[in-house]
Design a protein around this motif. Structure first.
Motif, PDB file in Angstrom:
ATOM      1  N   MET A  91      10.677   5.117   0.163  1.00  0.00           N
ATOM      2  CA  MET A  91      10.768   5.578  -1.225  1.00  0.00           C
ATOM      3  C   MET A  91      12.144   5.278  -1.793  1.00  0.00           C
ATOM      4  O   MET A  91      12.266   4.888  -2.952  1.00  0.00           O
ATOM      5  CB  MET A  91      10.484   7.082  -1.300  1.00  0.00           C
ATOM      6  N   PRO A  96      -2.045   2.899  -4.385  1.00  0.00           N
ATOM      7  CA  PRO A  96      -2.568   3.967  -3.531  1.00  0.00           C
ATOM      8  C   PRO A  96      -3.885   3.595  -2.852  1.00  0.00           C
ATOM      9  O   PRO A  96      -4.275   4.200  -1.879  1.00  0.00           O
ATOM     10  CB  PRO A  96      -2.768   5.143  -4.482  1.00  0.00           C
ATOM     11  N   LEU A 141       0.854  -1.190   0.000  1.00  0.00           N
ATOM     12  CA  LEU A 141       0.000   0.000   0.000  1.00  0.00           C
ATOM     13  C   LEU A 141       0.889   1.239   0.000  1.00  0.00           C
ATOM     14  O   LEU A 141       1.777   1.359   0.838  1.00  0.00           O
ATOM     15  CB  LEU A 141      -0.884  -0.042   1.256  1.00  0.00           C
ATOM     16  N   GLY A 142       0.673   2.113  -0.945  1.00  0.00           N
ATOM     17  CA  GLY A 142       1.473   3.336  -1.027  1.00  0.00           C
ATOM     18  C   GLY A 142       1.042   4.319   0.028  1.00  0.00           C
ATOM     19  O   GLY A 142       0.150   5.109  -0.176  1.00  0.00           O
ATOM     20  N   PHE A 143       1.669   4.250   1.161  1.00  0.00           N
ATOM     21  CA  PHE A 143       1.136   4.946   2.319  1.00  0.00           C
ATOM     22  C   PHE A 143       2.301   5.270   3.235  1.00  0.00           C
ATOM     23  O   PHE A 143       2.929   4.378   3.786  1.00  0.00           O
ATOM     24  CB  PHE A 143       0.107   3.999   2.958  1.00  0.00           C
ATOM     25  N   GLY A 144       2.640   6.524   3.337  1.00  0.00           N
ATOM     26  CA  GLY A 144       3.759   6.912   4.167  1.00  0.00           C
ATOM     27  C   GLY A 144       3.289   7.811   5.280  1.00  0.00           C
ATOM     28  O   GLY A 144       2.366   8.589   5.103  1.00  0.00           O
ATOM     29  N   LEU A 145       3.899   7.674   6.438  1.00  0.00           N
ATOM     30  CA  LEU A 145       3.497   8.527   7.547  1.00  0.00           C
ATOM     31  C   LEU A 145       4.557   9.583   7.837  1.00  0.00           C
ATOM     32  O   LEU A 145       4.257  10.765   7.873  1.00  0.00           O
ATOM     33  CB  LEU A 145       3.250   7.682   8.789  1.00  0.00           C
TER      34      LEU A 145
END
Lengths: 390, 167
Positions: free
Chosen positions: B43, B62, B31-35
């Motif tokens: 990345m 995404p 899942l393209g999900f960064g905090l």
């Protein structure tokens, strides 16, 4: 006649082009944005509060984790503020090394900005190119501090350790590789009709509005106002360096793209000058009881060992009062306000985060424009949510 | 010449588990999900220098509806926690969670009011990757550890587990 209705769209906090966890509540009429409300706080970490409970030294790692694209700039701002509070004068070599490293940090931050901004606008391969050059700067980080990102290399009164012997080699590699990479970016983007159409005349902010929203950094200079703290109130010996402050014309996303590219070129110039003229000398100021003694002295000298032990366990007492120190971080004016009550921990640390204040202009930039321009506007502000929410 | 000569042209015998695990393992979509900070290292891992595409993982999705693996990259704040939980619940089975970095694993240096002290308090975690932030090599190692774990999984167990969860 049909009734006019607006639709409210919730963009984020998990959205690929909000650069982290920004949430924007958009009120749309068709594709036109009527109202945009940024909602922040999804990455609130309580960094300012955490720093109040730490000794002055031990608060430095917290600063890294705010603007994680430019950790060295954050270190520098905090350390300069504490040095101002304590009245510490650092050696010449430290100043030059700090300038060199923070300018590399600026390039590193702009590279991530360029990659993600272009990615949001559809140029997917840009990210791969910019991260290629970014690795060469990370090599320098790793050579000096042993860490790829969160270096905590700049300390109060100096640097964490001596610059490595092969420092010169790593920096020259950056100086060689980044200009080549930049030529690639220009080839890919500057003549790209899609990129031009999506950025020219989009997310415009006039010079007057930029001042009213107290924007700083490329957001302010993109609108044509020549203000840069490196020239306006030089810190850490920036007055010794020869560089230009580029400005934009009308303050749209295209201007800011060109401006950031030019800033990277100017940063390379500063890095070159700093590398060629790096003076010899100690890497820490000699202030017993406040600045940590060099590690080699700690191992062989009794007094140094005692000072080291005292600083690490008890810290140092500061004079009562408050200081504000601002630096020109890659995203704008990064300020640290430290209020001291005379103890060994800061009473209050307040950070002026550039991207948080720049984000305030987002509604102004997108209201009345199309939905797809919101993506461009968020990208061009260059926000880092770690810094926005702290 | 190559593989074609080695395998027989009629039937290959295998187990359902092996087949399913092989398929799960070799086409995992994160899942393209960064905090936070770790997202930048994530990345970097996807970027050319480390090139996660070597492990069949170059597609970042995404949308949680199309993802198998959630990489929790960074600190989870109290305000973000319900969102992370919703995202996890939106992912279809089978799904895995990798907790990247000290903050996601245990709260890291931020032991305060704002940060969830470990993402395993809200969602089940399969692999923890330490570091602040972990190097891309460490993340790759974590992903390979997850692959090893998947190889040991059985479809039967999964079915019972999901049955319990739904029931």
């Amino acid at each position: 006649m049909t009734e006019q209705k607006t639709v409210t769209v919730n963009m984020g906090p998990q959205h690929p082009s909000t650069h982290g966890v920004l949430r924007v509540v958009l009120e749309l009429d068709g594709e036109t944005v009527i109202k945009a409300t940024p909602v922040v706080g999804y990455l609130h970490t309580g960094i300012e509060k955490t720093m109040e409970n730490k000794l002055y030294y031990k608060a430095i790692p917290c600063t890294d984790r705010m603007d994680y694209l430019a950790p060295m700039s954050n270190n520098l701002g905090y350390c300069l503020a504490v040095e101002k509070l304590m009245g510490i004068e650092v050696p010449e070599k430290v100043k030059w090394a700090r300038v060199l490293l923070t300018e590399l940090t600026r390039i590193k931050s702009h590279l991530v900005w360029l990659g993600t901004h272009a990615l949001d606008l559809g140029a997917m391969s840009m990210l791969l190119y910019t991260f290629r050059e970014r690795e060469s700067i990370i090599d320098v980080y790793e050579a000096v501090s042993g860490q790829r990102m969160m270096s905590t290399y700049i300390r109060i009164g100096g640097l964490a350790k001596e610059l490595p012997k092969d420092f010169d080699k790593w920096v020259r590699k950056v100086l060689k590789q980044v200009p080549q990479g930049m030529q690639d970016y220009i080839d890919l983007l500057s003549g790209n009709q899609i990129f031009i159409n999506r950025t020219k005349g989009v997310a415009v902010i006039s010079a007057e509005d930029a001042l009213n929203y107290s924007l700083s950094g490329p957001m302010l200079r993109g609108s044509g106002i020549k203000h840069d703290l490196r020239k306006a109130s030089p810190y850490s010996g920036y007055e010794n360096f020869d560089f230009e402050i580029p400005v934009g014309r009308i303050g749209d996303a295209w201007d800011r793209y060109l401006l950031r590219l030019e800033e990277m070129r100017q940063s390379l110039r500063i890095v070159q000058q700093a590398l060629d003229g790096m003076p010899e000398g100690p890497y820490r100021a000699h202030v017993p009881g406040v600045v940590l003694p060099p590690k080699e002295d700690v191992l062989y000298k009794m007094e140094s060992m005692i000072h080291h032990f005292k600083i690490i366990t008890e810290g140092f007492e500061t004079p009562r009062g408050a200081v504000y120190q601002a630096i020109e971080a890659p995203k704008g004016e990064l300020g640290y306000y430290i209020s001291s009550d005379g103890s060994n921990k800061p009473h209050r640390v307040r950070v002026r985060p550039p991207s948080y204040i720049n984000l305030g202009a987002l509604p102004k930039m997108v209201e009345g424009r199309l939905l797809s321009d919101v993506i461009c506007a968020i990208g061009t502000i260059d926000i880092v949510l770690g810094e926005v929410d702290r | 010449m190559g593989l074609e000569e080695k395998i027989p042209d009629s039937i290959i015998l295998t187990t359902v588990d092996k087949m399913a695990n092989w398929a799960h393992k070799r086409s995992m979509w994160p899942l393209g999900f960064g905090l936070a900070c770790c997202a930048i290292e994530m990345m970097s891992t996807f970027a050319p220098h480390f090139d996660l595409a070597r492990f069949g993982m170059e597609v970042m999705r995404p949308s949680p509806r199309q993802a198998d693996l959630m990489i929790v990259a960074g600190r989870v704040s109290m305000k973000m926690a319900p969102v992370v939980k919703t995202l996890y619940e939106q992912m279809p089975n089978p799904k895995w969670v990798l907790s990247m970095g000290a903050c996601a694993s245990c709260g890291g240096v931020f032991n305060n009011y704002a940060i969830v002290q470990g993402v395993d308090r809200i969602i089940p975690v399969d692999v923890y990757v330490p570091g602040c932030p972990p190097r891309p090599e460490q993340l790759i190692d974590g992903i390979l550890k997850l692959y090893e774990q998947i190889e040991k999984e059985s479809v039967k167990d999964k079915r019972e587990e999901w049955g319990r969860r739904i029931g």
